[in-house]
Scaffold this active site. Structure first.
Site, mmCIF file in Angstrom:
data_model
loop_
_atom_site.group_PDB
_atom_site.id
_atom_site.type_symbol
_atom_site.label_atom_id
_atom_site.label_comp_id
_atom_site.label_asym_id
_atom_site.label_seq_id
_atom_site.Cartn_x
_atom_site.Cartn_y
_atom_site.Cartn_z
ATOM 1 N N ASP A 183 0.838 -1.193 0.000
ATOM 2 C CA ASP A 183 0.000 0.000 0.000
ATOM 3 C C ASP A 183 0.876 1.246 0.000
ATOM 4 O O ASP A 183 1.990 1.216 -0.533
ATOM 5 C CB ASP A 183 -0.927 -0.026 1.232
ATOM 6 C CG ASP A 183 -2.285 0.573 0.927
ATOM 7 O OD1 ASP A 183 -2.358 1.798 0.777
ATOM 8 O OD2 ASP A 183 -3.265 -0.191 0.845
ATOM 9 N N HIS A 185 -3.760 5.980 3.591
ATOM 10 C CA HIS A 185 -4.458 4.783 3.130
ATOM 11 C C HIS A 185 -3.874 3.499 3.710
ATOM 12 O O HIS A 185 -4.591 2.641 4.234
ATOM 13 C CB HIS A 185 -4.393 4.772 1.595
ATOM 14 C CG HIS A 185 -5.288 3.782 0.926
ATOM 15 N ND1 HIS A 185 -4.887 2.507 0.607
ATOM 16 C CD2 HIS A 185 -6.568 3.892 0.484
ATOM 17 C CE1 HIS A 185 -5.860 1.881 -0.006
ATOM 18 N NE2 HIS A 185 -6.905 2.697 -0.089
ATOM 19 N N SER A 195 -11.056 -0.796 -0.967
ATOM 20 C CA SER A 195 -9.779 -0.751 -0.243
ATOM 21 C C SER A 195 -9.957 -1.144 1.220
ATOM 22 O O SER A 195 -9.011 -1.606 1.856
ATOM 23 C CB SER A 195 -9.188 0.665 -0.296
ATOM 24 O OG SER A 195 -8.693 0.946 -1.571
#
Length: 1262
Positions: free
Chosen positions: A44, A264, A449
């Site tokens: 990520d 994220h 996600s």
């Protein structure tokens, strides 16, 4: 009411959902199977080791075992080695770095490097720090400086009314200071922190130190080892709160500073495995699991994934023997289940038993919008996003609970090759931990996600239990357990939820109960080159079709040959749909067996139909299918002339989250569709998604996609238009937003229009003069107003250099398969400031599907400063460049050198955006075009009517500067007169508009410009007719040769000889002046330079020159020749005055009184200085008569004149102009010195920090 609300317990379980997936009940049954013994690789943006919940597991182990940046965005070249002197070294920033005495370094050598903080700061952090630095460091000081300068200017204006030369200069000085300060405020640009980096070996291991305080005092900076050695990390400061760790490669020659590129990755890791010992209700799904953080989002590319990052990541996954991978990234792909990246992922999964879990994508609600690799790669478990009622209340604070649903934006299958696309679903939202630099502990995020790590954490629980009980499993058995035990929601279609919502406890029970050898196998299903049967276009469903389906067992990597030999599987095949016929049984052994499936869709109603042919082991049918053959059929509605090519729907009822799909056979000849939506409700405003997709072979869904998120007010109307392809089925999807409350009724209409151009792309060559294209109105009467707009000019480059080399230790695949890079170097000139878009046409738009590992280009200015970078999707990486010369370095990576060598002459293009668009003239017949008369305006075409148009060439004076042969102008042709028709001429293929492209592109290829006749050339031709005497020619040639050699030999004798022979020949005196002014010992010959300049000035009739310049027109027949001569004289005069002024100024600037000098000498020097000063002043004012002081030739003289007069504001004004003309490091240092003399230390400090960024020691590493 208030009392009831406060008494109701807070729905903590809805913040990070676990009930819906059975994870909570599983942990109640087996609290020890909480992920212990399981390692999850999180690929990520990177995980912050200091974020809440990221410290330890439930059994006290480090939560994050290693943190790695595989993109190269944090790499620092530390190949420069130095040794300390007196405990100090000079860093590459120029700062003195003090080595603490307690550092151990047996070799005594340090590797040093430099890194700009903004190169690896996350975008949001960079913006915050830039704002804070301006408010705290710049604004307070700058405001005071500006106020003081304004006050001084005002006081001087009040006190001095005279206009003497001295007052004029003082006024100019004060005015310059105010203007400069205002200019610095407007042009303010924060260079950010610049960190010196040191790497050394302490005799046991490599260590690194980053001068995070930027003051050279390394005793106050953290010394770190590779993170995996001791889980060490530090922070860049209390303002930034950006935690970082390091990795050291290539024997200390490369330092990787690892930070998170965005929030994220930490959020994803927190969902999967966050652990809060004091607040267990905040735990992630598998709090006992450990994490391997791998940053694959390149900070240089706004955290876009790259092939480099992904392939290196998979190498690390294999080396660390990871059990699970979570990959919450993905892109649309032109062809599924293919490409180098997918090959490496498959290798990790099939050969190393790593379970790869990925997001399906956020590009719904249309079908076939799954991303790669999550929804398109066989080895990857793709996860859709589900929202439960508890999540709606806890996370989104909705006023009321709605039924559970799939998020509207969750991507839907099937994949373009027929595979289901979405494997399972999981909760797609959570409030979880984010990095410390965000200055918040948690944050709400949603997307597939978030559903992917939720499912991944659930799988970690299952694996934890299996490992604790020593139950063998394979990637195939785990996937089968998940799919066969998932719960299907009745109101959610199969393409959205896949096999259903993951059920952790049931999947675990399934694996405990089903341990047969067959269950450990995988099965590859192929239908030709596809993985399923997908009948979408009208021709495919017009008649029954037979499909050969191959089924082949896939054995785990460690399977014994004897097991393969003895493998015999008796299968029962079933289909629950009458329109699909298949065999009833299949005997399978260790080979691919083929069966025939017949699909007869003729009796199906309009719309979407899905079924499966399932293969069951007859020994254990209750275990569910071993494999499935997915079959999708789309029956499209037809529109025709009788309905005016319209589809109308009235008073259609929509509940929250409800989706209505319409599949329509687009009429042949249609080029765009118009959608009108009208609200019938007078009390409810509603949010809707309008989405349309057409699929074309070997083109990603985004190539022919329309998406619009809109709010429809009460009784409101919305009209949109988008391009379509005639003769193919289109899916038009209208969806009520999942969180839009209350029911609503609407009317909507889809109307097709068609204006067809004979050419899908217009290629116009300027030499042809007139180009024709034909247009037909295919369906209805249409209003035409053809228009060609050119928006950019495109320059093609060839590499000036190509080098291939093996990469470092990070780039070796299993079995010692070395990866190589080819670096191609291109050069180009930017003729003026503007926006450019670099791209590599052969490789662009290819990422996962590319046969090469990766592509990455970085653009540098002439000082090797990095200006920008980009990779597979060029339209995301446009950048603004100033006028100048630039270098592009393109890196392409692959395992085979031979494949790279094929690209050594690879073309590269740079698209330059035009500051003003250009238009080509269009005429309705050839004769009008030939004569350049009446242009086409607008006309109405009846159905099926053909109309030719003729395009004329662009006038030569419109060709942009810098564009020439080999270049072309790029733009588009629009045909419709209506605004909606024009709007449909531009296709926003992705909802962010990144892939916006022209429906009818236009390329206008350039030819050489016409030959221009220079001024005075005709007169010269006439003069040349008068033949010169050969002896005279020889004498002049000999004179010019002597002048040329005079400058090379520095011979005064030659000068004196020529001066006697040609006393009035101006070029002789000019050459002498230039010779003296260019000497190494110039400072010793200043007086001679002044004399030489005076000689030049004296040989120019300034009165005659002034009279000529004052003339408005010159009627003489040889006016052009006279003009050339006068222009040269003026230029020579200005040049001589400036060189004289510079010499006088240098004399004054470098003349310093000596201590103890005799009084007479001092007086003489003072008189000499006054005389020189007077001469300098005269020269200065004389120069101002002839030219502007900001003329390039005059700048240095004006700058030195200001320094002599200690007018540093004027000096800085000229110095900044010099920097614009010639941005050298020396010129910047002059500006910094003047800023300090003016007391503007804040300006000087910021400019000093820019120097190591603008003038790096070498090109940055890839």
């Amino acid at each position: 009411m208030a009392t009831a609300a406060t008494e109701e317990p807070f729905p903590f379980h809805g913040l990070l959902p676990k009930k819906e997936t059975g994870a909570s009940s599983f942990l109640c049954r087996y609290p020890e199977y909480d992920g212990r013994g399981v390692l999850i690789a999180v690929l990520d943006t990177g995980v912050d080791p200091g974020a809440p919940g990221m410290q330890v597991t439930t059994d006290g182990k480090p939560k994050i075992i290693d943190i790695i940046d595989t993109t190269g965005s944090g790499d620092v070249n530390t190949a420069t080695e130095v040794e300390p002197k007196d405990g100090e070294i000079i860093g590459l920033s120029g700062r003195v770095l003090k080595i603490p005495a307690n550092w151990t370094n047996p070799l005594g050598k340090y590797h040093i490097g430099i890194k700009n903080g903004y190169d690896f700061y996350p975008k949001a952090l960079k913006e915050r720090i830039q704002k804070e630095r301006k408010e705290k460091i710049w604004d307070p000081i700058h405001r005071v400086a500006l106020a003081e300068a304004c006050r001084k200017q005002e006081e001087f204006d009040i006190a001095n009314n005279g206009s003497s030369q001295a007052n004029k200069l003082i006024k100019e000085e004060l005015q310059s200071q105010v203007e400069l300060l205002n200019s610095f405020e407007k042009k303010y640009s924060d260079p950010g922190p610049v960190y010196d980096c040191l790497v050394w070996h302490d005799g046991e291991t490599w260590r690194a130190c980053v001068d995070s305080n930027e003051n050279g005092d390394l005793s106050k900076c953290a010394v770190l080892r590779n993170y995996k050695e001791a889980q060490e990390y530090s922070s860049f400061g209390t303002a930034e709160m950006l935690n970082y760790s390091v990795n050291i490669y290539d024997d200390g020659n490369l330092l990787s500073i690892v930070t998170s590129g965005g929030a994220h990755g930490t959020h994803v890791a927190s969902i999967a495995a966050g652990h809060f010992p004091e607040e267990p209700e905040r735990n992630g799904v598998a709090p006992g699991a450990q994490i391997l953080s791998i940053k694959i989002g390149d900070t240089r590319l706004s955290t876009m994934e790259t092939g480099t990052g992904l392939i290196r990541a998979m190498i690390e996954v294999i080396n660390h023997k990871c059990d699970l991978v979570n990959y919450s990234y993905g892109e649309a792909t032109h062809w599924p289940n293919s490409g180098r990246i997918c090959e490496v992922i498959n290798e990790a999964v099939w050969k190393h038993n790593t379970i790869y879990v990925s997001s399906a994508g956020n590009n719904g609600p249309c079908l076939s919008t799954v991303g790669c690799p999550g929804g398109t790669t066989s080895s990857v478990i793709g996860v859709g996003a589900y929202v439960s009622p508890d999540m709606m209340v806890a996370e989104y604070s909705l006023r009321e609970k709605l039924p559970a649903n799939q998020y509207t934006w969750s991507s839907r299958g099937p994949s373009a090759d027929g595979a289901l696309g979405v494997s399972i679903s999981a909760p797609g939202g959570a409030i979880a931990s984010v990095p410390n630099w965000t200055l918040r502990g948690t944050q709400l995020m949603n997307g597939t996600s978030m559903s992917s790590p939720n499912a991944c954490g659930g799988i970690a629980l299952v694996l934890s239990g299996l490992k604790a009980n020593n139950v063998d499993y394979t990637v195939h058995s785990v996937r089968r357990a998940l799919e066969n035990t998932a719960i299907k929601a009745d109101n959610i279609e199969v393409f959205a939820q896949g096999h259903g919502i993951i059920q952790v406890d049931k999947a675990y029970d399934y694996l405990i109960q089903n341990t047969s050898f067959a269950n450990r196998l995988g099965f590859t299903v192929t239908v030709g080159n596809n993985r399923g049967i997908y009948l979408r276009d009208p021709v495919q469903v017009a008649a029954p079709s037979d499909h050969g389906v191959g089924i082949e067992p896939v054995f785990p990597e460690n399977t014994e040959n004897s097991e393969k030999i003895s493998f015999q599987l008796h299968l029962a095949l079933t289909s629950n749909s009458s329109w699909v016929q298949c065999p009833s049984h299949l005997e399978l052994m260790n080979q691919c067996r083929h069966i025939n499936i017949r699909v007869d869709p003729r009796g199906l109603r309009e719309g979407l139909h899905y079924t499966e042919v399932c293969g069951y082991d007859i020994a254990s049918p209750n275990a569910g299918p071993l494999f499935r053959v997915p079959i999708t059929a789309v029956i499209a509605a037809k529109v025709n002339e009788s309905s005016h090519y319209d589809l109308a729907f009235t008073d259609v009822h929509f509940k929250p989250g409800q989706i209505r799909r319409h599949f329509v056979e687009v009429p042949e000849g249609a080029t765009w569709a118009e959608v009108t939506v009208c609200s019938c409700s007078s009390e409810v405003s509603a949010k809707f998604v309008l989405h349309a997709v057409q699929l074309v072979k070997q083109r990603a869904y985004r190539s022919h996609e329309f998406y619009k998120f809109c709010s429809l007010p009460e009784k409101g109307t919305l009209i949109e238009a988008f391009p379509v392809l005639g003769g193919k089925a289109i899916e038009f999807c209208i969806a009520r937003w999942w969180a839009s409350l209350s029911d609503v009724n609407i009317d909507y209409t889809i109307s097709f229009h068609g204006i067809v151009c004979t050419a899908p792309q217009l290629n116009i060559h300027a030499s042809e003069g007139i180009n024709r294209f034909d247009v037909q109105s295919s369906l209805k009467y249409e209003d035409l107003a053809p228009c060609i707009t050119l928006k950019s000019w495109v320059q093609t480059l060839r590499p000036v250099n190509a080098k291939t080399r093996p990469l470092g230790s990070r780039d070796v695949l299993p079995n010692n398969r070395q990866l190589y890079e080819m670096v191609l170097t291109y050069s180009f000139h930017q003729p003026k400031s503007g926006e450019v878009t670099p791209s590599c046409p052969l490789l662009c738009e290819l990422l996962y599907e590319s046969e090469f590992d990766s592509q990455l280009w970085i653009i540098f200015d002439q000082n090797k400063r990095q200006m920008g970078s980009g990779d597979a999707y060029p339209h995301q990486y446009s950048l603004k460049l100033e006028k100048g010369d630039y270098t592009i370095r393109l890196q392409i990576r692959h395992e085979q050198i031979s494949d790279l060598d094929r690209l050594k002459d690879l073309p590269f293009i740079v698209s330059h955006r035009l500051s003003n668009t250009l238009s080509l003239d269009i005429h309705e017949n050839h004769s009008l075009a030939l004569l350049g008369k009446k242009k086409s305006s607008s006309l109405t075409l009846p159905p099926k009517y053909n109309q030719p148009f003729f395009v004329t060439s662009l006038p030569d004076d419109k060709i942009p500067k810098g564009a020439g042969p080999g270049c072309y102008l790029a733009g588009s042709l629009t045909l419709s007169k209506t605004e909606l028709g024009k709007k449909a001429g531009q296709s926003a293929a992705k909802r962010q508009g990144k892939f916006k492209k022209d429906v009818i592109p236009v390329h206008y290829y350039l030819i050489p410009p016409p030959t221009k006749i220079k001024n005075g050339s005709k007169d010269k031709e006439k003069d040349s007719e008068k033949e010169k005497d050969l002896k005279e020619e020889f004498t002049e040639a000999l004179r010019d040769l002597k002048i040329q050699w005079m400058t090379k030999l520095d011979s005064t004798d030659i000068y004196n000889e020529l001066k006697e022979t040609y006393p009035a020949y101006l070029p002789l005196y000019v050459a002498r002046l230039h010779q003296l002014d260019a000497e190494k010992e110039r400072m010793k010959r200043l007086n001679e330079i002044v004399d030489a300049a005076n000689a030049v000035i004296s040989h120019i009739d300034q009165t005659a020159l002034a009279v000529y310049i004052a003339m408005k027109t010159d009627p003489r027949p040889d006016a052009a020749t006279i003009k050339n001569d006068m222009d040269k004289q003026k230029s020579t005069l200005i040049d001589a005055l400036c060189r004289k002024g510079c010499a006088l100024a240098d004399h004054l600037l470098h003349t310093q009184p000596h201590d103890g000098a005799a009084a007479g000498d001092a007086e003489a020097k003072e008189e000499e200085g006054e005389s020189t000063m007077e001469s300098l002043s005269e020269t200065y004012w004389e120069t101002t008569k002839w030219t502007d002081l900001f003329d390039t030739k005059v700048l240095i003289f004006a700058y030195k004149h200001a320094l002599v007069n200690k007018m540093y504001g004027r000096g800085l004004k000229f110095a900044t102009k010099l920097v614009e003309e010639k941005p050298t490091k020396e010129n910047w240092k002059n500006c910094i010195q003047l800023m300090k003399l003016l007391g503007w230390t804040h300006c000087a400090s910021f400019t000093e920090n820019w120097l190591p960024i603008m003038y790096p020691p070498d090109y940055c590493v890839f």
